[in-house]
Scaffold this motif. Structure first.
Motif, PDB file in Angstrom:
ATOM      1  N   UNK A 550       0.845  -1.200   0.000  1.00  0.00           N
ATOM      2  CA  UNK A 550       0.000   0.000   0.000  1.00  0.00           C
ATOM      3  C   UNK A 550       0.879   1.249   0.000  1.00  0.00           C
ATOM      4  N   UNK A 551       1.269   1.681  -1.193  1.00  0.00           N
ATOM      5  CA  UNK A 551       2.169   2.830  -1.298  1.00  0.00           C
ATOM      6  C   UNK A 551       1.430   4.148  -1.074  1.00  0.00           C
ATOM      7  N   UNK A 552       0.188   4.235  -1.527  1.00  0.00           N
ATOM      8  CA  UNK A 552      -0.543   5.493  -1.417  1.00  0.00           C
ATOM      9  C   UNK A 552      -1.007   5.812  -0.017  1.00  0.00           C
ATOM     10  N   UNK A 553      -1.325   4.780   0.775  1.00  0.00           N
ATOM     11  CA  UNK A 553      -1.806   4.920   2.151  1.00  0.00           C
ATOM     12  C   UNK A 553      -3.014   5.858   2.226  1.00  0.00           C
ATOM     13  N   UNK A 554      -3.861   5.776   1.204  1.00  0.00           N
ATOM     14  CA  UNK A 554      -5.017   6.656   1.147  1.00  0.00           C
ATOM     15  C   UNK A 554      -6.033   6.342   2.247  1.00  0.00           C
ATOM     16  N   UNK A 555      -6.117   5.093   2.653  1.00  0.00           N
ATOM     17  CA  UNK A 555      -7.151   4.701   3.622  1.00  0.00           C
ATOM     18  C   UNK A 555      -6.659   4.736   5.059  1.00  0.00           C
ATOM     19  N   UNK A 556      -5.420   5.099   5.298  1.00  0.00           N
ATOM     20  CA  UNK A 556      -4.858   5.051   6.643  1.00  0.00           C
ATOM     21  C   UNK A 556      -5.418   6.192   7.489  1.00  0.00           C
ATOM     22  N   UNK A 557      -5.604   5.908   8.754  1.00  0.00           N
ATOM     23  CA  UNK A 557      -6.129   6.869   9.709  1.00  0.00           C
ATOM     24  C   UNK A 557      -4.985   7.265  10.638  1.00  0.00           C
ATOM     25  N   UNK A 558      -4.796   8.555  10.838  1.00  0.00           N
ATOM     26  CA  UNK A 558      -3.677   9.030  11.645  1.00  0.00           C
ATOM     27  C   UNK A 558      -4.142   9.366  13.056  1.00  0.00           C
ATOM     28  N   UNK A 580     -12.856   3.055  -2.928  1.00  0.00           N
ATOM     29  CA  UNK A 580     -12.037   2.666  -4.071  1.00  0.00           C
ATOM     30  C   UNK A 580     -10.825   1.901  -3.551  1.00  0.00           C
ATOM     31  N   UNK A 581     -10.410   0.903  -4.260  1.00  0.00           N
ATOM     32  CA  UNK A 581      -9.137   0.269  -3.967  1.00  0.00           C
ATOM     33  C   UNK A 581      -8.102   1.032  -4.773  1.00  0.00           C
ATOM     34  N   UNK A 582      -7.344   1.868  -4.091  1.00  0.00           N
ATOM     35  CA  UNK A 582      -6.441   2.780  -4.786  1.00  0.00           C
ATOM     36  C   UNK A 582      -5.207   2.035  -5.278  1.00  0.00           C
ATOM     37  N   UNK A 583      -5.178   1.747  -6.539  1.00  0.00           N
ATOM     38  CA  UNK A 583      -4.011   1.130  -7.157  1.00  0.00           C
ATOM     39  C   UNK A 583      -3.724   1.892  -8.438  1.00  0.00           C
ATOM     40  N   UNK A 584      -2.606   2.534  -8.491  1.00  0.00           N
ATOM     41  CA  UNK A 584      -2.269   3.282  -9.688  1.00  0.00           C
ATOM     42  C   UNK A 584      -1.949   2.318 -10.819  1.00  0.00           C
ATOM     43  N   UNK A 585      -2.525   2.596 -11.977  1.00  0.00           N
ATOM     44  CA  UNK A 585      -2.394   1.676 -13.105  1.00  0.00           C
ATOM     45  C   UNK A 585      -0.967   1.391 -13.490  1.00  0.00           C
ATOM     46  N   UNK A 586      -0.097   2.376 -13.363  1.00  0.00           N
ATOM     47  CA  UNK A 586       1.289   2.177 -13.777  1.00  0.00           C
ATOM     48  C   UNK A 586       2.041   1.238 -12.864  1.00  0.00           C
ATOM     49  N   UNK A 587       1.450   0.960 -11.643  1.00  0.00           N
ATOM     50  CA  UNK A 587       2.162   0.127 -10.679  1.00  0.00           C
ATOM     51  C   UNK A 587       1.575  -1.274 -10.574  1.00  0.00           C
TER      52      UNK A 587
END
Length: 630
Positions: A550-558, A580-587
């Motif tokens: 999980x490189x984006x860590x979009x769903x993480x709570x701080x 959304x399941x955040x996965x960048x297409x290029x990765x």
């Protein structure tokens, strides 16, 4: 991007997993460890506290109704005879009639017997060394023999014990807590029972939360060696069973972020993590825990909440059935074995079940040693013959054999969530994607207004199915409504949990599920996939993989955001991955390769193509698909 092209899996895990703690709590055990570990610690999820209460509670659940009614007993015997017919073994009445004839014994060698699994458990040492008398008492050797040489002090405070003697430990955790003699002044508590917080009249919510915090904190400090001063350098991945309700999830997050002081946390559901742990993208996940069995279908990395089934029985019920079977056939020694008030007996029965029970046709007996644990005395050994060892595991298909309703349902009124964490921000405006429905408003995330359109997140307790495992699996898959998906799921059944290790269980599932499919369904093949990871901790492993990738860590709570704002983050970022399941297409392609090399080289992990995951909305036409993370 260059990093992803050149990194090797071991380096990726080392770089990104060293500060990730994966926590997978269950009713009986908690699996916890760093994402860099090959396997987690598997520790009984319980705590024993010193008490001077009179009358003394040995176990927090001792008021449970464990009496089997006459009707239940008759149903149990009927289920036994059905199983006996299937397995080609004598019926109950035939067993009594033929008791005078010598029995043909098929010796069963328990797994790992040479590793000492047959050794007796030792009573826990409940005393701590008094520092004022450490030199005088340093040579004492009472380990494992508590209660023999030290006078009991019930009804007195721990600090009030004579200064010349060792004092009682304030609290004891894990397996050691299960090995405390009932004569000692301790009360054992299990904060989670049957897939929910163990709330009752005698076990309030606040105490449940304090016990969870104490257990997790002890593991972090004593087992993982992460002190409080360094906790802010770590993040937590909570892999939670589908049985948990909305408020329970929120309380778990508060424990991780507020009490344990992790810098950030993310929540993944257990069934979905199991899919990633085995390198799959579509499967029917059958999770057989100690007290609950659950079924959920996953398609292209997205769980389908309409397929979720919860069965109120598991491995501990099989252990109880093993004891009932032996007592019914009068093969159990004349000793006082009580799983409810003497947890050490549960340890013994669970070990016997794991070592000897399997599913196969014919009479299955074994000669073994059964241990008795009387109050404070060393374990007694009794050589005996265990019979009908293939019957108890079949109780998963015929639950009336298990009599699973030993525990009364806990009060559920507290799930209405009267502490309204949405009050301050309920009427605020949040940006909304044009393709999102009114019921899926990204500003209000875990709160009830958004989730009311999804019954799985309703404030009402989740419905438990009163059917066997084969019927639950069949009903779950058929509820998807699409023949192509149904055929794929029937050939992609994944068994996880400790009971998945039972010998002969896979062919039994395939056969029973095939027979449970209605004749008017155009399905003629059922297949259980071989697990690439130990079924006991495959969900934990999946959580670790998801955290590392999980490189984006979009769903993480701080931590600061959670403490200050509760449910919300003004940026609307906190639960973005809930939709959304955040996965960048290029990765995606590189992640696929890395995930396979990380030990999940079976089918696809994220997707066979990036379009399935890139900014995939949780749309209405997805037939109530569950988000990949909560």
């Amino acid at each position: 991007m260059d990093y992803l092209k050149t990194v090797i899996p071991s380096q990726l895990v080392s770089d990104r997993g060293s500060n990730l703690v994966v926590i997978n709590p269950g009713s009986a055990n908690i699996r916890i460890g760093l994402a860099t570990q090959d396997a987690p610690l598997n520790i009984p999820h319980c705590i024993a506290r010193y008490t001077n209460q009179i009358p003394k509670f040995k176990v927090q659940d001792q008021m449970l109704n464990s009496q089997v009614t006459t009707a239940q007993h008759m149903e149990r015997e009927k289920a036994y005879d059905i199983i006996a017919s299937l397995l080609k073994i004598p019926f109950l009445d035939e067993e009594v009639a033929n008791n005078s004839f010598p029995r043909k014994i098929g010796r069963v060698d328990g797994h790992n017997q040479q590793s000492g699994r047959g050794a007796a458990f030792q009573w826990a040492n409940v005393y701590e060394q008094d520092t004022n008398f450490s030199l005088a008492l340093g040579s004492s050797k009472n380990e494992g023999k508590s209660g023999e040489n030290v006078k009991k002090h019930e009804g007195t405070d721990a600090e009030g014990i004579s200064s010349g003697e060792r004092k009682f430990r304030g609290q004891i955790f894990g397996e050691e807590a299960l090995r405390i003699s009932p004569t000692e002044p301790y009360c054992l508590s299990r904060p989670i029972r049957r897939g929910h917080f163990n709330i009752s009249q005698h076990y309030p919510l606040q105490q449940v939360l304090e016990d969870i915090h104490a257990i997790w904190d002890w593991i972090l400090i004593e087992k993982l060696h992460i002190p409080h001063s360094e906790r802010n350098m770590y993040s937590a991945i909570l892999v939670l069973p589908e049985t948990f309700d909305n408020r329970e999830i929120k309380e778990m997050l508060s424990i991780a972020l507020r009490d344990l002081r992790f810098s950030s946390a993310v929540v993944h559901q257990e069934g979905l993590a199991a899919v990633f742990g085995n390198g799959l993208s579509t499967a029917c996940i059958v999770n057989m825990g100690a007290q609950v069995t659950s079924v959920v279908c996953v398609e292209d990395g997205v769980a389908l909440p309409s397929t979720e089934k919860t069965l109120p029985f598991g491995g501990e019920d099989i252990s109880r059935c093993l004891l009932w079977t032996q007592r019914h056939h009068q093969t159990w020694p004349q000793v006082r074995t009580d799983m409810l008030t003497k947890p050490i007996d549960l340890l013994m029965l669970s070990r016997l079940k794991e070592s000897y029970c399997e599913i196969k046709e014919g009479e299955l007996d074994a000669i073994t040693v059964v241990h008795s644990y009387e109050d404070g005395m060393p374990a007694g050994s009794h050589k005996t013959r265990l019979i009908a060892l293939n019957v108890p595991p079949m109780g998963l298909f015929y639950p009336t054999l298990l009599v699973p309703d030993v525990y009364p349902p806990p009060p559920r009124s507290w799930f209405h969530d009267y502490e309204n964490m949405l009050e301050d921000t309920l009427h605020l405006e949040y940006p909304r994607r044009p393709d999102m429905s009114d019921g899926l408003f990204p500003g209000i995330n875990v709160g009830y207004p958004m989730w009311e359109s999804y019954p799985i997140f309703s404030s009402k307790p989740k419905k438990e199915e009163k059917v066997g495992l084969a019927e639950a699996i069949t009903s779950s898959i058929l509820s998807t409504g699409r023949i192509d998906l149904q055929r794929k799921l029937f050939c992609s059944i994944q068994l996880i949990g400790g009971e998945a290790l039972t010998a002969g269980f896979i062919p039994a599932v395939e056969e029973r599920v095939l027979h449970a499919i209605p004749s008017n369904e155009a399905i003629d093949t059922v297949e259980v996939l071989q697990s690439r990871t130990n079924p006991t901790f495959v969900s934990w492993k999946g959580g670790a993989i998801l955290g590392v990738l999980d490189f984006g860590r979009e769903a993480w709570i701080y931590r600061e955001d959670w403490i200050r704002n509760g449910i919300h983050v003004r940026s609307g970022r906190k639960y973005k991955d809930s939709y959304y399941l955040q996965v960048q297409g290029s990765r995606v392609d590189r992640r696929l390769d890395l995930t396979r090399q990380l030990g999940t080289h079976h089918d696809t992990v994220l997707s066979s193509s990036s379009h399935n995951f890139k900014n995939r909305p949780l749309a209405i036409d997805d037939e109530q698909r569950r988000p990949s993370t909560w």
